[in-house]
Scaffold this motif. Structure first.
Motif, PDB file in Angstrom:
ATOM      1  N   VAL A   1       0.859  -1.177   0.000  1.00 24.71           N
ATOM      2  CA  VAL A   1       0.000   0.000   0.000  1.00 24.71           C
ATOM      3  C   VAL A   1       0.895   1.226   0.000  1.00 24.71           C
ATOM      4  N   SER A   2       0.359   2.358  -0.417  1.00 22.37           N
ATOM      5  CA  SER A   2       1.176   3.571  -0.482  1.00 22.37           C
ATOM      6  C   SER A   2       0.997   4.444   0.750  1.00 22.37           C
ATOM      7  N   GLU A   3       0.055   4.074   1.600  1.00 21.92           N
ATOM      8  CA  GLU A   3      -0.197   4.867   2.789  1.00 21.92           C
ATOM      9  C   GLU A   3      -0.768   3.976   3.877  1.00 21.92           C
ATOM     10  N   LYS A   4      -0.353   4.260   5.117  1.00 22.85           N
ATOM     11  CA  LYS A   4      -0.919   3.554   6.258  1.00 22.85           C
ATOM     12  C   LYS A   4      -1.175   4.560   7.360  1.00 22.85           C
ATOM     13  N   LYS A   5      -2.348   4.474   7.950  1.00 22.62           N
ATOM     14  CA  LYS A   5      -2.737   5.422   8.980  1.00 22.62           C
ATOM     15  C   LYS A   5      -3.093   4.686  10.253  1.00 22.62           C
ATOM     16  N   GLU A   6      -2.560   5.187  11.368  1.00 19.53           N
ATOM     17  CA  GLU A   6      -2.917   4.662  12.679  1.00 19.53           C
ATOM     18  C   GLU A   6      -3.133   5.850  13.597  1.00 19.53           C
ATOM     19  N   GLY A   7      -4.385   6.142  13.847  1.00 19.65           N
ATOM     20  CA  GLY A   7      -4.702   7.288  14.679  1.00 19.65           C
ATOM     21  C   GLY A   7      -4.227   8.579  14.037  1.00 19.65           C
ATOM     22  N   ARG A   8      -3.416   9.336  14.749  1.00 17.82           N
ATOM     23  CA  ARG A   8      -2.922  10.611  14.211  1.00 17.82           C
ATOM     24  C   ARG A   8      -1.640  10.457  13.389  1.00 17.82           C
ATOM     25  N   PHE A   9      -1.156   9.243  13.266  1.00 19.94           N
ATOM     26  CA  PHE A   9       0.116   8.988  12.576  1.00 19.94           C
ATOM     27  C   PHE A   9      -0.132   8.315  11.228  1.00 19.94           C
ATOM     28  N   THR A  10       0.507   8.853  10.192  1.00 14.66           N
ATOM     29  CA  THR A  10       0.355   8.320   8.841  1.00 14.66           C
ATOM     30  C   THR A  10       1.719   8.167   8.197  1.00 14.66           C
ATOM     31  N   ILE A  11       1.946   7.005   7.558  1.00 19.42           N
ATOM     32  CA  ILE A  11       3.127   6.818   6.722  1.00 19.42           C
ATOM     33  C   ILE A  11       2.681   6.912   5.272  1.00 19.42           C
ATOM     34  N   SER A  12       3.412   7.721   4.502  1.00 22.25           N
ATOM     35  CA  SER A  12       3.225   7.770   3.055  1.00 22.25           C
ATOM     36  C   SER A  12       4.474   7.198   2.403  1.00 22.25           C
ATOM     37  N   PHE A  13       4.276   6.390   1.377  1.00 19.85           N
ATOM     38  CA  PHE A  13       5.396   5.667   0.774  1.00 19.85           C
ATOM     39  C   PHE A  13       5.424   5.883  -0.721  1.00 19.85           C
ATOM     40  N   ASN A  14       6.601   6.168  -1.263  1.00 20.42           N
ATOM     41  CA  ASN A  14       6.798   6.344  -2.704  1.00 20.42           C
ATOM     42  C   ASN A  14       7.914   5.393  -3.120  1.00 20.42           C
ATOM     43  N   LYS A  15       7.542   4.216  -3.605  1.00 20.38           N
ATOM     44  CA  LYS A  15       8.536   3.187  -3.896  1.00 20.38           C
ATOM     45  C   LYS A  15       9.458   3.601  -5.036  1.00 20.38           C
ATOM     46  N   SER A  16       8.932   4.229  -6.063  1.00 18.54           N
ATOM     47  CA  SER A  16       9.765   4.592  -7.214  1.00 18.54           C
ATOM     48  C   SER A  16      10.828   5.610  -6.812  1.00 18.54           C
ATOM     49  N   ALA A  17      10.501   6.480  -5.887  1.00 15.17           N
ATOM     50  CA  ALA A  17      11.451   7.493  -5.420  1.00 15.17           C
ATOM     51  C   ALA A  17      12.281   6.991  -4.251  1.00 15.17           C
ATOM     52  N   LYS A  18      11.941   5.822  -3.718  1.00 15.96           N
ATOM     53  CA  LYS A  18      12.615   5.254  -2.539  1.00 15.96           C
ATOM     54  C   LYS A  18      12.564   6.245  -1.381  1.00 15.96           C
ATOM     55  N   GLN A  19      11.376   6.736  -1.137  1.00 21.33           N
ATOM     56  CA  GLN A  19      11.179   7.692  -0.056  1.00 21.33           C
ATOM     57  C   GLN A  19       9.922   7.327   0.721  1.00 21.33           C
ATOM     58  N   PHE A  20       9.934   7.645   2.011  1.00 24.83           N
ATOM     59  CA  PHE A  20       8.726   7.501   2.805  1.00 24.83           C
ATOM     60  C   PHE A  20       8.742   8.576   3.884  1.00 24.83           C
TER      61      PHE A  20
END
Lengths: 114, 112
Positions: B54-73
């Motif tokens: 997945v490109s995003e995961k949210k838990e409460g007030r915390f969210t991870i965004s992930f960009n695999k092609s750019a190798k960044q999160f």
């Protein structure tokens, strides 16, 4: 459920001495990793033990050695201490067959070398 | 050896604001990207992690965004609270084994 426990919490040594730090992993975990965290830095991987063998090692000199016991607890030994070895030493446990890499950390042993 | 570059080094945010921390990584043996939270005198504790099916995961007030092609999160802390004041570390697996390499950390200060 006991988490990762480390001892001692703080210790002071002088240059050239040797130190042994101890770690008990989280219940059910069989893999122990050791990290060094200098002040203001991220944890740096020292080595990992699994099935009583050193499975992986980071870029640390041979002065750093370790051991894992049959009950999965572990020791980190540092010989010929240098001033630069002053840091927080973190133990982390995990499941050896897990590909998540999820680590559970203890609160660390703060080593000061004078 | 895996290099994980984390920015900013520190940030100050007002209560209720958004904190954003970014990380970039090199090649990894497998896809698992955690964030750890560390309070003074304590060991790091897992905050949230993402497996990039997945490109995003949210838990409460915390969210991870992930960009695999750019190798960044990145980590977003929404509605920041004073209790969120801590140092945050991103981590990534190395390219050929299971060990995690950590970023240098971001110290977040939330002002009331």
């Amino acid at each position: 459920d006991a988490g990762v426990t480390q001892s001692p919490t703080h210790l002071i040594k002088t240059r050239g001495q040797q130190v042994t730090l101890r770690c008990s992993p989280k219940s059910g975990h069989d893999t122990v990793s050791w990290y060094q965290q200098a002040l203001g830095q991220g944890p740096q991987f020292i080595f990992q033990y699994y099935e009583e063998e050193e499975r992986q090692r980071g870029n640390f000199p041979d002065r750093f050695s370790g051991h894992q016991f049959p009950n999965y607890s572990s020791e980190l030994n540092v010989n010929a201490l240098l001033l630069g070895d002053s840091a927080l030493y973190l133990c982390a446990s995990s499941l050896g067959d897990s590909d998540t890499g999820e680590l559970f950390f203890g609160e660390g042993s703060r080593l000061t070398v004078l | 050896q895996q290099q994980v570059k984390q920015s900013p080094q520190s940030l100050i945010v007002q209560k209720g604001g958004i904190s954003i921390i970014n990380c970039a990584y090199e090649n990894t043996a497998f896809d698992y990207f955690p964030w750890y939270q560390q309070f003074p005198g304590k060991g790091p504790a897992l905050l949230i992690a993402i497996r990039p099916d997945v490109s995003e995961k949210k838990e409460g007030r915390f969210t991870i965004s992930f960009n695999k092609s750019a190798k960044q999160f990145s980590l977003h802390i929404m509605d920041s609270q004073p209790g969120d004041s801590a140092t945050y570390f991103c981590a990534a697996p190395s390219s050929n084994d299971y060990k995690l390499s950590f970023g240098a950390g971001t110290t977040v200060t939330v002002r009331a």
